[in-house]
Design an enzyme around this catalytic site. Structure first.
Site, PDB file in Angstrom:
ATOM      1  N   GLY A  77      14.155  -6.991 -36.915  1.00 33.34           N
ATOM      2  CA  GLY A  77      13.506  -8.173 -36.330  1.00 33.34           C
ATOM      3  C   GLY A  77      14.417  -8.952 -35.406  1.00 33.34           C
ATOM      4  O   GLY A  77      13.959  -9.553 -34.422  1.00 33.34           O
TER       5      GLY A  77
ATOM      6  N   GLU B  72      13.581   2.607  -6.733  1.00 32.48           N
ATOM      7  CA  GLU B  72      14.442   3.531  -5.978  1.00 32.48           C
ATOM      8  C   GLU B  72      13.953   4.972  -6.117  1.00 32.48           C
ATOM      9  O   GLU B  72      14.730   5.919  -6.197  1.00 32.48           O
ATOM     10  CB  GLU B  72      15.913   3.366  -6.382  1.00 32.48           C
ATOM     11  CG  GLU B  72      16.378   1.948  -6.055  1.00 32.48           C
ATOM     12  CD  GLU B  72      17.873   1.764  -5.921  1.00 32.48           C
ATOM     13  OE1 GLU B  72      18.620   2.749  -5.968  1.00 32.48           O
ATOM     14  OE2 GLU B  72      18.286   0.614  -5.754  1.00 32.48           O
TER      15      GLU B  72
ATOM     16  N   GLY C 168       0.794  -1.240   0.000  1.00 29.04           N
ATOM     17  CA  GLY C 168       0.000   0.000   0.000  1.00 29.04           C
ATOM     18  C   GLY C 168       0.815   1.273   0.000  1.00 29.04           C
ATOM     19  O   GLY C 168       0.248   2.370   0.004  1.00 29.04           O
TER      20      GLY C 168
ATOM     21  N   GLY D 177      22.505   7.405  -2.681  1.00 25.86           N
ATOM     22  CA  GLY D 177      23.570   6.627  -3.310  1.00 25.86           C
ATOM     23  C   GLY D 177      22.994   5.583  -4.248  1.00 25.86           C
ATOM     24  O   GLY D 177      23.511   5.357  -5.350  1.00 25.86           O
TER      25      GLY D 177
END
Length: 403
Positions: free
Chosen positions: A362, A385, A151, A262
């Site tokens: 392709g 991140e 959540g 970092g």
């Protein structure tokens, strides 16, 4: 330095095709050039030959990572007294960029592991540092970073995993989502709620695998990053000693964000390596593929595309390295620069890899060709991140709060 261990890998000149040809536009020290060469060689010899197999069979390449750790890549910016290499953020970026040319997914996991080791080294007590850091630096043990929940993704400060103080233990309840290494790693750096709502109620604790009450969800099926497992991490009345806390109570969110500054440079550096490799793959492909009676490299349109790709790669690299320097020097604009570097480099490098795929035609869509794996592996760098939308929020907030 651990680099001495690397000479058996670094004793022949680095493959010109990998290290050369895209202008460096930088001034690396001799030492930085040496470990860049060691990292490029490790990527070419130990990672690239297995990259497709690790992806296809979803193999977490533990032994290869332990070999990388012997070169000092398990705790690059961890202090030497607990087994780290004690290198700078710029050194770290250079290393992750080079390693990522061999396998972006594996390098990205190594970067997360490094971030966790740094958090324990920087914010842990001497007892915790001595207990965990040497085994993490040697990659005898592996680490996972546990912030995201089902959540709470971008709104990380709303996390719900609770840690109730009972005697000399915290009792954890809740779950974490999308945890890199989850279930296969040994050390979990966990952000949990010890106080009230918002960021100030969050603390950071280290939980060891095998602690009663710690369990894992199913292994997720992912588009890329398949050489590292991703699982939910679940806490059910999981008792963790108070002495396993990093920093003070309520400092957890701050520690999590400092780790991510970092981490964002590291993940951007992994994108640079993928783009670097993809530009070279595209160049090599158009140099041999013939259509309309000549090689594709004779098409000025494709020459210009290649030129633009190389230009955007070098621009991204310069921004990432500038941000790394700012973070190393603890400059006031470091957080903004790290966010800019993560936003710009991960967006640009994805676009470069995708263009390289297009230049393969392709063939680019076949798993026999590496370019599609670079595209799949770096797509997620724009999400994790801190999503690139959150990067824009951070940059804008810094601009608007300047007096």
């Amino acid at each position: 330095h651990h680099w001495a261990v690397g000479w058996r890998l670094g004793n022949r000149p680095c493959d010109r095709n990998v290290a050369g040809l895209i202008p460096r536009a930088d001034s690396l020290t001799d030492e930085q050039k040496e470990f860049q060469k060691v990292a490029f060689d490790f990527a070419a010899n130990e990672m690239a030959p297995h990259m497709a197999e690790w992806d296809q069979n979803e193999i977490f390449p533990v032994e290869t990572m332990r070999k990388a750790a012997q070169l000092g890549f398990g705790g690059i910016y961890v202090r030497p007294e607990v087994g780290g290499s004690g290198l700078s953020r710029l050194d770290t970026s250079i290393i992750f960029e080079a390693l990522s040319t061999g396998c972006t997914s594996t390098t990205a996991y190594i970067s997360i592991h490094n971030m966790c080791a740094w958090m324990i080294d920087t914010f842990g007590s001497n007892e915790l540092r001595e207990k965990f850091c040497p085994d993490l630096c040697s990659m005898e043990k592996f680490a996972s970073y546990c912030l995201t929940e089902p959540g709470s993704g971008s709104d990380a400060a709303s996390l719900l995993t609770s840690a109730k103080l009972q005697g000399d233990h915290y009792v954890l309840n809740g779950s974490k989502a999308f945890i890199s290494g989850g279930g296969d790693t040994d050390v979990y750096v966990v952000m949990c709620r010890t106080g009230g709502k918002g960021p100030k109620g969050i603390s950071c604790v280290v939980v060891e695998k095998g602690t009663p009450g710690l369990s894992f969800g199913k292994k997720e099926k992912k588009v890329g990053w398949n050489s590292q497992p991703t699982r939910a991490v679940i806490f059910e009345d999981c008792a963790v000693p108070v002495t396993n806390r990093l920093g003070s109570e309520g400092q957890g969110f701050n520690i999590a964000m400092k780790g991510l500054n970092g981490g964002r440079i590291n993940i951007a550096s992994c994108s640079l390596g993928a783009a670097h490799a993809s530009v070279l793959l595209a160049r090599d492909h158009i140099s041999v593929r013939k259509q309309f009676g000549e090689t594709l490299s004779n098409s000025q349109f494709l020459q210009f595309k290649l030129a633009e790709m190389a230009t955007r790669l070098v621009a991204s690299r310069l921004l990432v390295r500038q941000a790394a320097l700012a973070l190393q020097e603890d400059r006031p604009d470091a957080v903004s620069l790290c966010s800019m570097a993560k936003l710009f480099a991960t967006d640009e490098c994805f676009s470069i890899c995708n263009q390289a795929l297009q230049m393969h035609g392709g063939y680019g869509y076949l798993k026999d060709y590496a370019v599609q794996q670079f595209v799949r592996d770096i797509r997620v760098h724009q999400i994790l991140e801190g999503t690139n939308e959150v990067m824009r929020m951070i940059i804008a907030r810094d601009l608007l709060t300047e007096s």
